[in-house]
Scaffold this motif. Structure first.
Motif, PDB file in Angstrom:
ATOM      1  N   VAL A   1       0.843  -1.196   0.000  1.00 11.89           N
ATOM      2  CA  VAL A   1       0.000   0.000   0.000  1.00 11.89           C
ATOM      3  C   VAL A   1       0.881   1.248   0.000  1.00 11.89           C
ATOM      4  CG1 VAL A   1      -2.021  -1.062   1.072  1.00 11.89           C
ATOM      5  CG2 VAL A   1      -0.205  -0.126   2.538  1.00 11.89           C
ATOM      6  N   GLU A   2       2.138   1.062  -0.340  1.00 12.40           N
ATOM      7  CA  GLU A   2       3.097   2.166  -0.380  1.00 12.40           C
ATOM      8  C   GLU A   2       2.580   3.288  -1.281  1.00 12.40           C
ATOM      9  OE1 GLU A   2       6.501   4.176   0.618  1.00 12.40           O
ATOM     10  OE2 GLU A   2       6.249   2.073   1.209  1.00 12.40           O
ATOM     11  N   GLY A   3       2.540   4.511  -0.728  1.00  8.02           N
ATOM     12  CA  GLY A   3       2.146   5.679  -1.498  1.00  8.02           C
ATOM     13  C   GLY A   3       0.652   5.867  -1.672  1.00  8.02           C
ATOM     14  N   LYS A   4      -0.153   4.915  -1.233  1.00  7.77           N
ATOM     15  CA  LYS A   4      -1.603   5.070  -1.355  1.00  7.77           C
ATOM     16  C   LYS A   4      -2.117   6.027  -0.275  1.00  7.77           C
ATOM     17  CE  LYS A   4      -2.599   0.501  -3.372  1.00  7.77           C
ATOM     18  NZ  LYS A   4      -3.196   0.947  -4.639  1.00  7.77           N
ATOM     19  N   VAL A   5      -3.227   6.663  -0.579  1.00  4.75           N
ATOM     20  CA  VAL A   5      -3.892   7.553   0.379  1.00  4.75           C
ATOM     21  C   VAL A   5      -5.131   6.837   0.908  1.00  4.75           C
ATOM     22  CG1 VAL A   5      -5.088   9.751   0.700  1.00  4.75           C
ATOM     23  CG2 VAL A   5      -3.048   9.633  -0.753  1.00  4.75           C
ATOM     24  N   ALA A   6      -5.231   6.761   2.215  1.00  2.77           N
ATOM     25  CA  ALA A   6      -6.356   6.073   2.851  1.00  2.77           C
ATOM     26  C   ALA A   6      -7.102   7.020   3.778  1.00  2.77           C
ATOM     27  CB  ALA A   6      -5.868   4.866   3.640  1.00  2.77           C
ATOM     28  N   VAL A   7      -8.418   6.894   3.810  1.00  2.00           N
ATOM     29  CA  VAL A   7      -9.250   7.583   4.798  1.00  2.00           C
ATOM     30  C   VAL A   7      -9.784   6.527   5.757  1.00  2.00           C
ATOM     31  CG1 VAL A   7     -11.386   8.865   5.206  1.00  2.00           C
ATOM     32  CG2 VAL A   7      -9.918   9.462   3.265  1.00  2.00           C
ATOM     33  N   VAL A   8      -9.610   6.764   7.046  1.00  2.00           N
ATOM     34  CA  VAL A   8     -10.139   5.860   8.071  1.00  2.00           C
ATOM     35  C   VAL A   8     -11.074   6.658   8.961  1.00  2.00           C
ATOM     36  CG1 VAL A   8      -9.611   4.259   9.939  1.00  2.00           C
ATOM     37  CG2 VAL A   8      -7.999   4.508   8.034  1.00  2.00           C
ATOM     38  N   THR A   9     -12.355   6.379   8.915  1.00  2.00           N
ATOM     39  CA  THR A   9     -13.279   7.055   9.827  1.00  2.00           C
ATOM     40  C   THR A   9     -13.160   6.409  11.205  1.00  2.00           C
ATOM     41  OG1 THR A   9     -15.196   5.637   9.364  1.00  2.00           O
ATOM     42  CG2 THR A   9     -14.828   7.512   7.891  1.00  2.00           C
TER      43      THR A   9
ATOM     44  N   THR B   1     -12.897  15.853   2.812  1.00  2.00           N
ATOM     45  CA  THR B   1     -12.412  15.143   1.623  1.00  2.00           C
ATOM     46  C   THR B   1     -11.687  16.091   0.677  1.00  2.00           C
ATOM     47  OG1 THR B   1     -14.208  13.527   1.803  1.00  2.00           O
ATOM     48  CG2 THR B   1     -13.093  13.701  -0.337  1.00  2.00           C
ATOM     49  N   ASP B   2     -12.224  17.288   0.489  1.00  2.00           N
ATOM     50  CA  ASP B   2     -11.562  18.276  -0.363  1.00  2.00           C
ATOM     51  C   ASP B   2     -10.187  18.639   0.196  1.00  2.00           C
ATOM     52  OD1 ASP B   2     -13.679  18.325  -2.129  1.00  2.00           O
ATOM     53  OD2 ASP B   2     -14.570  20.166  -1.334  1.00  2.00           O
ATOM     54  N   ARG B   3     -10.083  18.705   1.511  1.00  2.00           N
ATOM     55  CA  ARG B   3      -8.790  19.021   2.128  1.00  2.00           C
ATOM     56  C   ARG B   3      -7.796  17.882   1.918  1.00  2.00           C
ATOM     57  NH1 ARG B   3      -9.739  19.995   8.136  1.00  2.00           N
ATOM     58  NH2 ARG B   3      -7.460  20.241   8.099  1.00  2.00           N
ATOM     59  N   VAL B   4      -8.261  16.652   2.039  1.00  2.00           N
ATOM     60  CA  VAL B   4      -7.378  15.504   1.802  1.00  2.00           C
ATOM     61  C   VAL B   4      -6.851  15.525   0.370  1.00  2.00           C
ATOM     62  CG1 VAL B   4      -7.248  12.979   1.643  1.00  2.00           C
ATOM     63  CG2 VAL B   4      -8.467  14.040   3.551  1.00  2.00           C
ATOM     64  N   ILE B   5      -7.738  15.771  -0.578  1.00  2.00           N
ATOM     65  CA  ILE B   5      -7.340  15.792  -1.984  1.00  2.00           C
ATOM     66  C   ILE B   5      -6.347  16.924  -2.246  1.00  2.00           C
ATOM     67  CG2 ILE B   5      -8.171  16.156  -4.339  1.00  2.00           C
ATOM     68  CD1 ILE B   5     -10.792  14.758  -3.462  1.00  2.00           C
ATOM     69  N   ALA B   6      -6.569  18.075  -1.607  1.00  2.00           N
ATOM     70  CA  ALA B   6      -5.648  19.202  -1.778  1.00  2.00           C
ATOM     71  C   ALA B   6      -4.293  18.899  -1.147  1.00  2.00           C
ATOM     72  CB  ALA B   6      -6.252  20.468  -1.164  1.00  2.00           C
ATOM     73  N   ASP B   7      -4.298  18.235   0.005  1.00  3.70           N
ATOM     74  CA  ASP B   7      -3.054  17.926   0.707  1.00  3.70           C
ATOM     75  C   ASP B   7      -2.289  16.787   0.040  1.00  3.70           C
ATOM     76  OD1 ASP B   7      -3.605  19.867   2.576  1.00  3.70           O
ATOM     77  OD2 ASP B   7      -4.386  18.467   4.089  1.00  3.70           O
ATOM     78  N   TRP B   8      -3.001  15.773  -0.415  1.00  5.82           N
ATOM     79  CA  TRP B   8      -2.380  14.586  -0.984  1.00  5.82           C
ATOM     80  C   TRP B   8      -2.945  14.315  -2.380  1.00  5.82           C
ATOM     81  CZ3 TRP B   8      -3.173  11.916   4.370  1.00  5.82           C
ATOM     82  CH2 TRP B   8      -2.080  12.211   5.192  1.00  5.82           C
ATOM     83  N   GLU B   9      -3.977  13.531  -2.478  1.00  6.72           N
ATOM     84  CA  GLU B   9      -4.673  13.268  -3.736  1.00  6.72           C
ATOM     85  C   GLU B   9      -5.961  12.523  -3.427  1.00  6.72           C
ATOM     86  OE1 GLU B   9      -3.086  10.111  -6.342  1.00  6.72           O
ATOM     87  OE2 GLU B   9      -1.497   9.801  -4.850  1.00  6.72           O
ATOM     88  N   THR B  10      -6.713  12.179  -4.446  1.00  6.36           N
ATOM     89  CA  THR B  10      -7.950  11.435  -4.236  1.00  6.36           C
ATOM     90  C   THR B  10      -7.633  10.126  -3.517  1.00  6.36           C
ATOM     91  OG1 THR B  10      -9.012  12.359  -6.198  1.00  6.36           O
ATOM     92  CG2 THR B  10      -9.877  10.264  -5.365  1.00  6.36           C
ATOM     93  N   PRO B  11      -8.328   9.821  -2.445  1.00  4.00           N
ATOM     94  CA  PRO B  11      -8.032   8.593  -1.697  1.00  4.00           C
ATOM     95  C   PRO B  11      -8.133   7.330  -2.559  1.00  4.00           C
ATOM     96  CG  PRO B  11      -9.454  10.027  -0.407  1.00  4.00           C
ATOM     97  CD  PRO B  11      -9.378  10.623  -1.792  1.00  4.00           C
ATOM     98  N   HIS B  12      -7.241   6.398  -2.266  1.00  5.79           N
ATOM     99  CA  HIS B  12      -7.289   5.078  -2.893  1.00  5.79           C
ATOM    100  C   HIS B  12      -8.108   4.104  -2.039  1.00  5.79           C
ATOM    101  CE1 HIS B  12      -3.509   6.964  -4.246  1.00  5.79           C
ATOM    102  NE2 HIS B  12      -3.637   6.261  -5.357  1.00  5.79           N
ATOM    103  N   ILE B  13      -8.155   4.372  -0.726  1.00  3.20           N
ATOM    104  CA  ILE B  13      -8.769   3.446   0.233  1.00  3.20           C
ATOM    105  C   ILE B  13      -9.688   4.237   1.165  1.00  3.20           C
ATOM    106  CG2 ILE B  13      -8.336   1.796   2.110  1.00  3.20           C
ATOM    107  CD1 ILE B  13      -5.431   1.545   0.931  1.00  3.20           C
ATOM    108  N   LEU B  14     -10.868   3.710   1.415  1.00  2.00           N
ATOM    109  CA  LEU B  14     -11.770   4.240   2.444  1.00  2.00           C
ATOM    110  C   LEU B  14     -12.150   3.100   3.367  1.00  2.00           C
ATOM    111  CD1 LEU B  14     -13.829   6.111   3.847  1.00  2.00           C
ATOM    112  CD2 LEU B  14     -15.458   5.530   2.016  1.00  2.00           C
ATOM    113  N   ILE B  15     -11.884   3.273   4.643  1.00  2.00           N
ATOM    114  CA  ILE B  15     -12.309   2.289   5.639  1.00  2.00           C
ATOM    115  C   ILE B  15     -13.441   2.912   6.458  1.00  2.00           C
ATOM    116  CG2 ILE B  15     -11.638   0.812   7.563  1.00  2.00           C
ATOM    117  CD1 ILE B  15      -8.797   0.878   6.554  1.00  2.00           C
ATOM    118  N   ASN B  16     -14.640   2.418   6.234  1.00  2.00           N
ATOM    119  CA  ASN B  16     -15.820   2.889   6.967  1.00  2.00           C
ATOM    120  C   ASN B  16     -15.866   2.184   8.320  1.00  2.00           C
ATOM    121  OD1 ASN B  16     -17.215   4.841   5.387  1.00  2.00           O
ATOM    122  ND2 ASN B  16     -17.799   3.243   3.941  1.00  2.00           N
ATOM    123  N   ASN B  17     -15.131   2.750   9.258  1.00  2.00           N
ATOM    124  CA  ASN B  17     -14.958   2.103  10.556  1.00  2.00           C
ATOM    125  C   ASN B  17     -15.763   2.749  11.675  1.00  2.00           C
ATOM    126  OD1 ASN B  17     -13.340   0.608  12.757  1.00  2.00           O
ATOM    127  ND2 ASN B  17     -12.868   2.755  13.182  1.00  2.00           N
ATOM    128  N   ALA B  18     -16.072   4.039  11.561  1.00  2.00           N
ATOM    129  CA  ALA B  18     -16.758   4.737  12.651  1.00  2.00           C
ATOM    130  C   ALA B  18     -18.068   4.031  12.991  1.00  2.00           C
ATOM    131  CB  ALA B  18     -17.027   6.185  12.262  1.00  2.00           C
TER     132      ALA B  18
END
Length: 272
Positions: A7-15, A77-94
């Motif tokens: 997963v090297e270099g991938k962008v992930a969102v973890v709720t 999400t817009d901030r994540v994309i601006a900081d890094w890029e469009t996420p590759h992974i979303l973990i719906n954990n919350a």
């Protein structure tokens, strides 16, 4: 040699990425080279992130958002994309559940179970997953790739065994019923996963569910643990560290032809 599990270099969102399970997913991905955006209800400084995830604060950022609030998810999400890029992974954990030692009405018999607790759990566990998938999954589909991972529970596959909680009534002298809301919310993820998997399949977005069983936390009564382990073929609870690798697998190219699946990690609980 290609490492399909990378997963090297991938962008992930973890709720809920600061909680017990979420922090394990965050740590697993960050230690293996991913950049992890944690969506949480309050901000954390870099020092606070470093304290919780030593040596990983350069790869982990916290974005204030609420999974029940679409506008806050869009902003984060817009901030994540601006900081890094469009996420590759979303973990719906919350997610939330009734608290065993909280308000007694949270574990009241079904006949008198208050709607407000139903609403709280469904809004977070089910509607929250839908909104996160809608906001972030849409960006993934536009980018032509992505992996959405729903975090489920064995109680989304089978009904809670109320016999596991009978000791509470014997001890406390009042009924204790594992509430319907958590089971209903987690079972809803089964078909949400299948729906989105087929909906976005041709856009390159994969959607899978992981169904977890009991994990060792030290927060349960001994009477419950003893009764629970009698019903687990492997005879033990999971260690927290055993849940991290499965989300890395689902976020990596090793699972590139897998979508709409339900991966069960419950020590065999649902096999009986």
């Amino acid at each position: 040699m290609i490492d399909f599990f990378s997963v090297e270099g991938k962008v992930a969102v973890v709720t809920g990425g600061l909680g017990q399970l979420g922090s394990q997913f965050t740590k697993q991905l960050a230690e293996n080279g991913a950049k992890v955006a944690i969506f949480a209800r309050r901000d954390r400084t870099k020092d606070e992130v470093e304290a919780q995830f030593p040596g990983l604060s350069d790869r982990i950022r916290v974005y204030k958002s609420d999974v029940r609030d679409k506008d806050s998810l869009i902003e984060a999400t817009d901030r994540v994309i601006a900081d890094w890029e469009t996420p590759h992974i979303l973990i719906n954990n919350a997610g939330i559940d009734s608290k065993p030692d909280g308000d007694a009405d949270q574990n009241a018999p079904f006949e008198v179970y208050p709607k407000k607790y139903w609403d709280d759990v469904i809004d977070t566990n089910l509607t929250g997953c839908m909104l996160c998938s809608q906001v972030i999954g849409t960006k993934m589909a536009e980018a032509g790739r992505g992996s959405i991972i729903m975090v489920g529970s064995m109680y989304g596959m089978v009904s809670p065994n109320q016999a596991l909680y009978s000791y509470r009534e014997e001890r406390d002298g009042k009924p204790f019923i594992k509430a319907i809301s958590y089971a209903a919310s987690k079972s809803g993820l089964l078909n949400m996963t299948r729906y989105l998997a087929t909906y976005w399949a041709k856009k390159g977005v994969r959607v899978n569910l992981v169904t977890f069983g009991g994990v060792k936390t030290g927060s349960f009564d001994k009477e419950f643990i003893d009764a629970f382990l009698e019903r687990v073929p492997m005879g033990r609870q999971a260690e927290l560290e055993e849940f991290g690798p499965i989300v890395q697998f689902l976020g990596s190219d090793a699972s590139s032809y897998m979508t709409g699946a339900n991966l069960v990690l419950d020590g065999g609980f649902t096999s009986w």
